[in-house]
Design an enzyme around this catalytic site. Structure first.
Site, mmCIF file in Angstrom:
data_model
loop_
_atom_site.group_PDB
_atom_site.id
_atom_site.type_symbol
_atom_site.label_atom_id
_atom_site.label_comp_id
_atom_site.label_asym_id
_atom_site.label_seq_id
_atom_site.Cartn_x
_atom_site.Cartn_y
_atom_site.Cartn_z
ATOM 1 N N HIS A 120 0.858 -1.185 0.000
ATOM 2 C CA HIS A 120 0.000 0.000 0.000
ATOM 3 C C HIS A 120 0.897 1.239 0.000
ATOM 4 C CE1 HIS A 120 -2.292 3.184 2.308
ATOM 5 N NE2 HIS A 120 -3.117 2.933 1.306
ATOM 6 N N HIS A 166 1.311 10.770 -2.154
ATOM 7 C CA HIS A 166 0.066 10.557 -1.421
ATOM 8 C C HIS A 166 -0.667 11.886 -1.361
ATOM 9 C CE1 HIS A 166 -1.998 8.836 2.432
ATOM 10 N NE2 HIS A 166 -2.757 8.740 1.362
#
Length: 555
Positions: A120, A166
């Site tokens: 992830h 992100h």
């Protein structure tokens, strides 16, 4: 080992005599039962391997190889092994409880029949809020056998190139091209089986076209593209060896915006804008809102052709998300909370969905410290891509690493056919440990004395199989001898992971870490076996290890 002194104050030192550990009684009994004369020949050792260790296919050549491996020791004798040499063999690398193995699962089933080692936010170096983005975590993950890499795609500050970061956080960015090159260079060093790249796409059509060119030129012949837009069944890992696959939503679904029930991002980013979002010319609309764009009519065919595994947009409620279209297969992504809801309300439907389709599970947004969730909730319901933050450490990441030590560490573990009857009794006896004095400074655990080690041993798995036991604490000893036996009753051994953790007892309540290991129960060898220990990040120590006895009783 020599004597060790620990400085207590300016004028006083505590001196501890070190000792050589004698073989436990079980090992002595085993040795003399197979070599009554006190000297174990090659034939005696072969009988021990077959009858005591359960190695039914062992050969005389195997026994001779063990003899040859001990010839460099001063304790080795040509006529055979005496007790001390036999003891050193049991603690050695030729007697591991879970030795390095080759791929042995059937790899010809569809991808949906396997658990995949999945990362992830694979590009982050630390926490999920403010750490740097880099290609180094991607390289490290691939070299550890991870097969699913996630990249979040955003426009750069000028809007003319693609970065990976992100979004809506303070994390820095790294260029997409660098990430693709790192994947190509390291994709198949640890495993020949396919690498899947999941794109979380926040790009306009012009940049999607640029991504298509980057991906095609970087991977060339190793990029797998499907000739049909809708697959009725996924291909097998065997047929996709040394191939890279792209998985994301088709461009049309991004252009349509989000619908109710779908998160802005699979990663559930925060609300603080970093370079990626603040500079983006293509910010996705808020949940449930649709904002027309002048480029909506432009769907990039080159980008569409990249996608080997369609990620499906979530429409309606949970029951609809888990609907199985018999004419095509796809991938959906659920947060860990949504998976828990699905498991409670639609458990059977979730399992049926994952028999043909792929389910990816990702950590909730509050895990800013890169912690992880319980992977068994996903595995129990067939979720193939249980995505983990590989940037940290801890119990759950160790379990993940333990699960994927199975099947030769290739990153693909065949799903089990669950048996409904009660499983066997599994017995583990912890004899002793050694090697810490070689891997640690003598004051690493206590400034004033040797460590006080104890072992926690347990099983991680389906809820009915979870159990933890603990040995006594052996005070002031680098070579602890516990000689304690524990039993575990397993219902689903195919999904069970044996967890071992060594701690140094401290009266303050802050016990110091002395090593850990997680191993797939289904691949453990029976008998008296050595178990090397690992650090918090999963790297194996050079010397620290345990000696265990492992038994499996028939159902």
């Amino acid at each position: 080992m020599p004597k060790q002194s620990f400085k207590v104050c300016l004028c006083w030192r505590r001196v501890f005599k070190t000792r050589v550990v004698e073989p436990p009684l079980d090992i002595k009994n085993a040795f003399y039962s197979f070599s009554p004369s006190g000297m174990m020949t090659v034939d005696d050792l072969l009988r021990f391997l077959i009858e005591h260790q359960g190695q039914k296919n062992a050969t005389k050549e195997d026994a001779q190889a063990i003899f040859d491996s001990l010839k460099h020791l001063n304790i080795f004798q040509r006529r055979g092994l005496h007790l001390e040499a036999f003891f050193r063999y049991l603690l050695g690398d030729l007697n591991l409880a879970h030795p390095p193995s080759k791929v042995h699962h059937d790899m010809n089933a569809p991808l949906s029949h396997y658990f995949l080692f999945t990362g992830h936010n694979s590009y982050l170096t630390g926490n999920q809020f403010s750490s740097a983005s880099s290609v180094e975590p991607i390289k490290d993950a691939l070299l550890r056998g991870v097969r699913v890499i996630e990249l979040d795609l955003w426009p750069n500050s000028s809007g003319n190139d693609v970065n990976v970061c992100h979004g809506r956080t303070l994390t820095s960015s790294v260029g997409l091209q660098k990430c693709l090159e790192a994947i190509k260079e390291n994709a198949f060093k640890a495993s020949e089986y396919p690498v899947i790249i999941t794109f979380e796409d926040h790009l306009n059509p012009n940049l999607q076209e640029k991504v298509a060119k980057m991906v095609t030129e970087t991977f060339g012949d190793i990029l797998y593209t499907s000739e049909t837009e809708n697959l009725e069944q996924f291909l097998s890992p065997e047929s996709l060896k040394k191939k890279v696959l792209i998985s994301t939503k088709p461009p049309k679904e991004y252009l349509e915006g989000n619908t109710q029930g779908e998160e802005i991002s699979e990663n559930e980013g925060g609300t603080v804008a970093n370079e990626c979002q603040s500079s983006s010319q293509w910010n996705p609309p808020e949940e449930g809102e649709h904002v027309p764009d002048e480029d909506e009519g432009k769907v990039v065919p080159e980008y569409r052709q990249l996608i080997a595994i369609n990620a499906r947009k979530l429409e309606g409620g949970l029951e609809n998300w888990l609907s199985d279209d018999p004419k095509k297969v796809s991938r959906i992504s659920l947060s860990e909370q949504k998976l828990e809801s699905a498991a409670k309300t639609y458990g059977t439907k979730t399992v049926m969905f994952t028999q043909r389709n792929l389910l990816r599970v990702y950590p909730k947004r509050t895990r800013l410290d890169s912690s992880n969730y319980n992977p068994f909730v996903g595995w129990m319901h067939g979720a193939q891509m249980v995505a983990f933050n590989m940037q940290g450490h801890g119990k759950r990441l160790w379990i993940m690493q333990g699960m994927f030590r199975a099947n030769g560490g290739c990153g693909y573990v065949k799903k089990p056919d669950f048996l409904l009857h009660r499983g066997p009794n599994d017995e583990v006896k912890v004899y002793l440990g050694e090697g810490w004095h070689q891997d640690f400074h003598h004051t690493a655990f206590d400034r004033y004395s040797p460590p006080d080690f104890y072992t926690r041993i347990g099983v991680a798995g389906v809820p009915a199989d979870k159990d933890v036991k603990q040995t006594a604490t052996i005070e002031d000893e680098w070579l602890p001898v516990w000689d304690e036996e524990f039993k575990f009753q397993l219902r689903a051994p195919e999904l069970a992971v044996l967890r071992i953790k060594i701690l140094d007892y401290n009266t303050t309540g802050r016990h110091y870490f002395g090593g850990q290991v997680c191993l797939p129960v289904s691949e453990l060898r029976t008998g008296i076996r050595a178990v090397p220990l690992h650090d918090k990040k999963g790297n194996k120590y050079k010397h620290a290890r345990l000696l265990l006895s492992i038994k499996f009783e028939a159902p």
